[in-house]
Design an enzyme around this catalytic site. Structure first.
Site, PDB file in Angstrom:
ATOM      1  N   ARG A  95     -13.013   3.830   5.372  1.00 54.18           N
ATOM      2  CA  ARG A  95     -14.065   4.829   5.561  1.00 54.18           C
ATOM      3  C   ARG A  95     -15.215   4.694   4.566  1.00 54.18           C
ATOM      4  O   ARG A  95     -16.377   4.870   4.927  1.00 54.18           O
ATOM      5  CB  ARG A  95     -13.455   6.241   5.458  1.00 54.18           C
ATOM      6  N   LYS A 121      -2.451  -2.073  -3.230  1.00 55.03           N
ATOM      7  CA  LYS A 121      -3.529  -1.223  -2.692  1.00 55.03           C
ATOM      8  C   LYS A 121      -3.135   0.239  -2.903  1.00 55.03           C
ATOM      9  O   LYS A 121      -2.489   0.843  -2.046  1.00 55.03           O
ATOM     10  CB  LYS A 121      -3.722  -1.541  -1.205  1.00 55.03           C
ATOM     11  N   GLU A 163       0.828  -1.220   0.000  1.00 53.21           N
ATOM     12  CA  GLU A 163       0.000   0.000   0.000  1.00 53.21           C
ATOM     13  C   GLU A 163       0.859   1.266   0.000  1.00 53.21           C
ATOM     14  O   GLU A 163       1.240   1.766   1.056  1.00 53.21           O
ATOM     15  CB  GLU A 163      -0.932   0.014   1.231  1.00 53.21           C
ATOM     16  N   SER A 170      -9.781   4.078   0.026  1.00 48.70           N
ATOM     17  CA  SER A 170     -10.720   5.152  -0.335  1.00 48.70           C
ATOM     18  C   SER A 170     -10.151   6.533  -0.022  1.00 48.70           C
ATOM     19  O   SER A 170     -10.561   7.525  -0.632  1.00 48.70           O
ATOM     20  CB  SER A 170     -12.087   4.949   0.326  1.00 48.70           C
ATOM     21  N   GLY A 227     -10.368   8.959   2.112  1.00 49.02           N
ATOM     22  CA  GLY A 227     -11.116  10.159   2.489  1.00 49.02           C
ATOM     23  C   GLY A 227     -12.105  10.626   1.422  1.00 49.02           C
ATOM     24  O   GLY A 227     -12.766  11.648   1.582  1.00 49.02           O
TER      25      GLY A 227
HETATM   26  P1  13P Z   1      -9.562   4.234   3.804  1.00 50.53           P
HETATM   27  O1  13P Z   1     -10.354   3.486   2.767  1.00 50.53           O
HETATM   28  O2  13P Z   1     -10.400   4.831   4.874  1.00 50.53           O
HETATM   29  O3  13P Z   1      -8.592   5.177   3.177  1.00 50.53           O
HETATM   30  O4  13P Z   1      -8.702   3.158   4.576  1.00 50.53           O
HETATM   31  C1  13P Z   1      -8.118   2.148   3.881  1.00 50.53           C
HETATM   32  C2  13P Z   1      -6.845   1.775   4.513  1.00 50.53           C
HETATM   33  O5  13P Z   1      -6.637   0.622   4.806  1.00 50.53           O
HETATM   34  C3  13P Z   1      -5.831   2.800   4.729  1.00 50.53           C
HETATM   35  O6  13P Z   1      -4.636   2.229   5.139  1.00 50.53           O
END
Ligand code: 13P
Length: 385
Positions: A346, A267, A225, A310, A312
């Protein structure tokens, strides 16, 4: 005048000169990569890693990110006036995991370590057992936060902590039942300060690759990620150039570390304008178009799945944009080489959290709200929203 950092390449005419990627997209062009992969050492977990990847890549499903650290979930709870104590965190997560039909839309759940051993409300089973019974794959956040300073003093750039003892921790998480892991790298855009700096991009790409290798050696599918956070007023063009450069660097290091690209999940962020830009929630078409363009240029087709964070975006934007990406690809009579879906925190939980608001008698309403969003995301991941 705003000066774009050199590492951004230049907008418009010069953008073609940006070294986009050395990854090829036709089978002919991919031969060198295939040869390289054949030489990769087997980890002893390869078959299991493959099976986990297959589960996390099922079309129409995505991951629920329920791995908010204690501090982060505190912020979410504060927004609905809920006290950040273990009992509330456990109740909330159990509410999500036990929602009716959750397994139709959710293939895996990322857990925070606290949840790994947590028991259900009635004390009869662990939350992990609840997931496994529904054939949902449990995963675990293994990073310890973006806290290591990198780059120039005062610029606030970071590398992610958690490398010490990572192999032992992964082995223990595997033993406890986790089958995939997550490591979040954080990069930020500041056009005036030329951020992200080359140092920060390099350090984070290296860490992600090292982490991914360690995970594969210990039976966990790594979710890689590299999040470029949306803070700032930059436009979508800047986000596109930075995302391209970051992903190119990440795959360069994954290859250097000899990470098996067939046994990982990417991701990424979508290519969006900064959250402070007045276009931030507007130009869905451009977000979808640019995101497709960047991913097709940077992500080898051997990667089984790309599951977005996502970041935010509103729940609607996160699902509509994913839907548009699929629609655009279909309209051009092409299919994506990987599964393109969601790994949202979120954007799957916001409405449900509001429906709950800390009153446990609202748990049923919260579950309905969660499933409604999960269903939208599922349809979006098929281009059918
Ligand atoms: P969000 O979708 O809220 O950004 O969180 C995903 C996530 O795993 C961030 O590390």
């Amino acid at each position: 005048m705003v000066i774009l950092p050199v590492s951004f390449g230049r907008k418009n005419n010069d953008e073609k000169k940006t070294p986009v990627t050395h990854f090829a997209h036709t089978h002919e062009e991919q031969k060198p990569l295939l040869l390289k992969r054949e030489a990769r050492t087997m980890t002893g977990f390869d078959d299991e890693l493959k099976a986990t990847c297959a589960k996390l890549s099922v079309p129409g499903k995505g991951i629920l990110a329920a791995d908010e650290s204690t501090g982060t979930i505190g912020k979410r709870f504060q927004s609905i006036g809920v006290e950040n104590v273990e009992a509330n965190r456990r109740f909330w997560r159990e509410t999500l995991f036990t929602a009716k039909d959750v397994e139709k839309y959710i293939s895996g759940v990322i857990l925070f370590e606290e949840t790994l051993h947590a028991k259900s409300e009635d004390g009869t089973e662990t939350l992990m057992e609840i997931l496994r019974k529904k054939d949902i794959v449990p995963g675990i956040k293994v990073d310890k936060g973006a806290t290591i300073p990198v780059g120039k003093d005062g610029d606030g750039e970071t590398d992610t902590d958690g490398m010490d003892g990572l192999g032992e921790r992964c082995a223990a998480f595997y033993k406890a039942g986790a089958r995939f892991a997550k490591w979040r790298a954080v990069l930020k855009i500041d056009v005036e300060k030329a951020l992200p700096s080359a140092d920060a991009v390099e350090a984070n790409a290296k860490s992600l690759a090292k982490y991914a290798k360690i995970c594969q050696e210990n039976g966990l599918v790594p979710i890689v990620e590299p999040e470029i956070v949306p803070d700032g007023k930059h436009d979508v063009e800047v986000s596109k150039t930075v995302t391209k450069n970051v992903l190119t660097k990440v795959f360069e290091h994954l290859n250097k570390e000899n990470v098996n690209l067939e046994l990982m999940v990417l991701k990424p962020n979508m290519v969006t304008p900064g959250s402070g830009n007045e276009e931030s929630e507007k130009d869905d078409l451009k977000v979808a178009e640019y995101t497709n363009e960047v991913l097709l240029a940077c992500v080898p087709e051997t990667v089984p799945a790309i599951l977005f964070l996502s970041g935010g975006q509103s729940e609607d934007a996160a699902s509509q944009r994913l839907n548009l990406m699929h629609k655009m690809q279909k309209e051009s009579d092409k299919t994506f080489p990987w599964t393109l879906s969601y790994s949202y925190g979120r954007a799957l939980q916001a409405s449900a959290l509001k429906a709950w608001s800390g009153d446990n008698s609202n748990a049923g309403k919260a579950q309905e709200a969660f499933i409604e969003k999960a269903k939208s995301c599922s349809l979006a991941s098929l281009g059918e929203l």
